[in-house]
Design a protein around this motif. Sequence first.
Motif, mmCIF file in Angstrom:
data_model
loop_
_atom_site.group_PDB
_atom_site.id
_atom_site.type_symbol
_atom_site.label_atom_id
_atom_site.label_comp_id
_atom_site.label_asym_id
_atom_site.label_seq_id
_atom_site.Cartn_x
_atom_site.Cartn_y
_atom_site.Cartn_z
ATOM 1 N N ILE A 65 0.830 -1.215 0.000
ATOM 2 C CA ILE A 65 0.000 0.000 0.000
ATOM 3 C C ILE A 65 0.866 1.267 0.000
ATOM 4 O O ILE A 65 0.793 2.089 -0.914
ATOM 5 C CB ILE A 65 -0.947 0.034 1.219
ATOM 6 C CG1 ILE A 65 -1.896 -1.174 1.197
ATOM 7 C CG2 ILE A 65 -1.753 1.336 1.225
ATOM 8 C CD1 ILE A 65 -2.715 -1.353 2.451
ATOM 9 N N ASN A 66 1.691 1.430 1.037
ATOM 10 C CA ASN A 66 2.447 2.672 1.205
ATOM 11 C C ASN A 66 3.704 2.691 0.335
ATOM 12 O O ASN A 66 4.529 1.785 0.424
ATOM 13 C CB ASN A 66 2.849 2.854 2.668
ATOM 14 C CG ASN A 66 1.632 2.974 3.567
ATOM 15 O OD1 ASN A 66 0.665 3.635 3.205
ATOM 16 N ND2 ASN A 66 1.669 2.335 4.723
ATOM 17 N N PRO A 67 3.867 3.724 -0.492
ATOM 18 C CA PRO A 67 5.089 3.805 -1.312
ATOM 19 C C PRO A 67 6.304 4.125 -0.447
ATOM 20 O O PRO A 67 6.180 4.782 0.596
ATOM 21 C CB PRO A 67 4.789 4.953 -2.274
ATOM 22 C CG PRO A 67 3.727 5.763 -1.631
ATOM 23 C CD PRO A 67 2.939 4.838 -0.753
ATOM 24 N N PRO A 68 7.500 3.652 -0.819
ATOM 25 C CA PRO A 68 8.699 3.910 -0.016
ATOM 26 C C PRO A 68 9.047 5.390 0.039
ATOM 27 O O PRO A 68 8.917 6.103 -0.959
ATOM 28 C CB PRO A 68 9.791 3.107 -0.726
ATOM 29 C CG PRO A 68 9.273 2.851 -2.094
ATOM 30 C CD PRO A 68 7.792 2.841 -2.008
ATOM 31 N N LYS A 69 9.481 5.830 1.221
ATOM 32 C CA LYS A 69 9.879 7.232 1.402
ATOM 33 C C LYS A 69 11.381 7.417 1.221
ATOM 34 O O LYS A 69 11.881 8.533 1.188
ATOM 35 C CB LYS A 69 9.475 7.706 2.801
ATOM 36 C CG LYS A 69 7.976 7.755 3.005
ATOM 37 C CD LYS A 69 7.646 8.203 4.421
ATOM 38 C CE LYS A 69 6.138 8.237 4.634
ATOM 39 N NZ LYS A 69 5.803 8.600 6.031
ATOM 40 N N ASP A 70 12.116 6.303 1.151
ATOM 41 C CA ASP A 70 13.554 6.352 0.915
ATOM 42 C C ASP A 70 13.978 5.072 0.215
ATOM 43 O O ASP A 70 13.185 4.119 0.111
ATOM 44 C CB ASP A 70 14.336 6.544 2.227
ATOM 45 C CG ASP A 70 14.172 5.369 3.186
ATOM 46 O OD1 ASP A 70 13.125 4.685 3.143
ATOM 47 O OD2 ASP A 70 15.083 5.113 3.994
ATOM 48 N N THR A 71 15.190 5.052 -0.295
ATOM 49 C CA THR A 71 15.719 3.835 -0.910
ATOM 50 C C THR A 71 17.228 3.832 -0.782
ATOM 51 O O THR A 71 17.826 4.855 -0.432
ATOM 52 C CB THR A 71 15.270 3.707 -2.380
ATOM 53 O OG1 THR A 71 15.477 2.358 -2.816
ATOM 54 C CG2 THR A 71 16.025 4.679 -3.291
ATOM 55 N N TRP A 72 17.866 2.679 -1.043
ATOM 56 C CA TRP A 72 19.290 2.553 -0.738
ATOM 57 C C TRP A 72 19.913 1.339 -1.400
ATOM 58 O O TRP A 72 19.218 0.455 -1.902
ATOM 59 C CB TRP A 72 19.481 2.434 0.781
ATOM 60 C CG TRP A 72 18.756 1.240 1.361
ATOM 61 C CD1 TRP A 72 19.232 -0.042 1.486
ATOM 62 C CD2 TRP A 72 17.399 1.200 1.825
ATOM 63 N NE1 TRP A 72 18.258 -0.865 2.012
ATOM 64 C CE2 TRP A 72 17.137 -0.125 2.237
ATOM 65 C CE3 TRP A 72 16.390 2.163 1.958
ATOM 66 C CZ2 TRP A 72 15.891 -0.508 2.749
ATOM 67 C CZ3 TRP A 72 15.148 1.773 2.465
ATOM 68 C CH2 TRP A 72 14.929 0.446 2.853
ATOM 69 N N VAL A 73 21.243 1.324 -1.387
ATOM 70 C CA VAL A 73 22.016 0.123 -1.676
ATOM 71 C C VAL A 73 22.800 -0.188 -0.407
ATOM 72 O O VAL A 73 23.348 0.713 0.224
ATOM 73 C CB VAL A 73 22.944 0.301 -2.900
ATOM 74 C CG1 VAL A 73 23.888 1.489 -2.736
ATOM 75 C CG2 VAL A 73 23.752 -0.966 -3.163
ATOM 76 N N ALA A 74 22.799 -1.461 -0.024
ATOM 77 C CA ALA A 74 23.506 -1.880 1.190
ATOM 78 C C ALA A 74 24.637 -2.832 0.822
ATOM 79 O O ALA A 74 24.605 -3.504 -0.222
ATOM 80 C CB ALA A 74 22.545 -2.548 2.168
ATOM 81 N N PHE A 75 25.638 -2.873 1.710
ATOM 82 C CA PHE A 75 26.815 -3.733 1.518
ATOM 83 C C PHE A 75 27.008 -4.558 2.791
ATOM 84 O O PHE A 75 27.106 -3.996 3.885
ATOM 85 C CB PHE A 75 28.077 -2.892 1.307
ATOM 86 C CG PHE A 75 27.970 -1.872 0.214
ATOM 87 C CD1 PHE A 75 28.487 -2.123 -1.051
ATOM 88 C CD2 PHE A 75 27.358 -0.640 0.438
ATOM 89 C CE1 PHE A 75 28.403 -1.167 -2.063
ATOM 90 C CE2 PHE A 75 27.274 0.320 -0.565
ATOM 91 C CZ PHE A 75 27.793 0.051 -1.814
#
Length: 210
Positions: A65-75
Amino acid sequence: MNFNGFTNEDFDVFLIDGLEARMEALKENIRPKLESLGQHFAPTLSALTGDEMFVHVAKHARRTINPPKDTWVAFANNVRGYKMLPHFQIGMWNTHLFIWFAIIYEAPQQEVIGARFTKRATKIYKEIPKDFAWSVDHTKPETVKHGQLSKKDLLSYFDRFQNVKKAELLCGYTIDKEKAIQLGSEGLMEQIDEVFNKVAPLYKIALNIK
């Protein structure tokens, strides 16, 4: 390496209404850039930590339902996942870019890791640059500058991390949207490299790597 920096349009993705439309824009505009950054910085972090680092780009797959407010690449040093491990992130909110060393609520051994940080608190307090930031909740954009903390404040973060089950600990650097755009590809890469060099010792403390 085909990373060309971030644009206003990239940050504005988080203003798009609706899960489907925002996810489509994320996949098209931002994810390729995060994948490029991931491939570039994985060898850097492997060299800094002594652990082979694997790239994990956020998929936001559980959202309905809720669109993401942030995004990322993790290592992280595991090919299958990162959330349960001390790890590194490069990502963005609508307002800013973030570069983190992170231990989030899914990580076991919080008590042990928190005790290691407490033991090295004087060194950490002294060596983290004043314009770096701390966060105790990766789901919120708010941070506190290291220069605004006393050593007692920092110790309270470490104590909470040891004793509160869902506690988190993130340390790194944030860059306002306008500055991140202005830095361009080369400037941003240099900044990220510098941050990872400064926070890599926290990874070693967390995993008790000599």
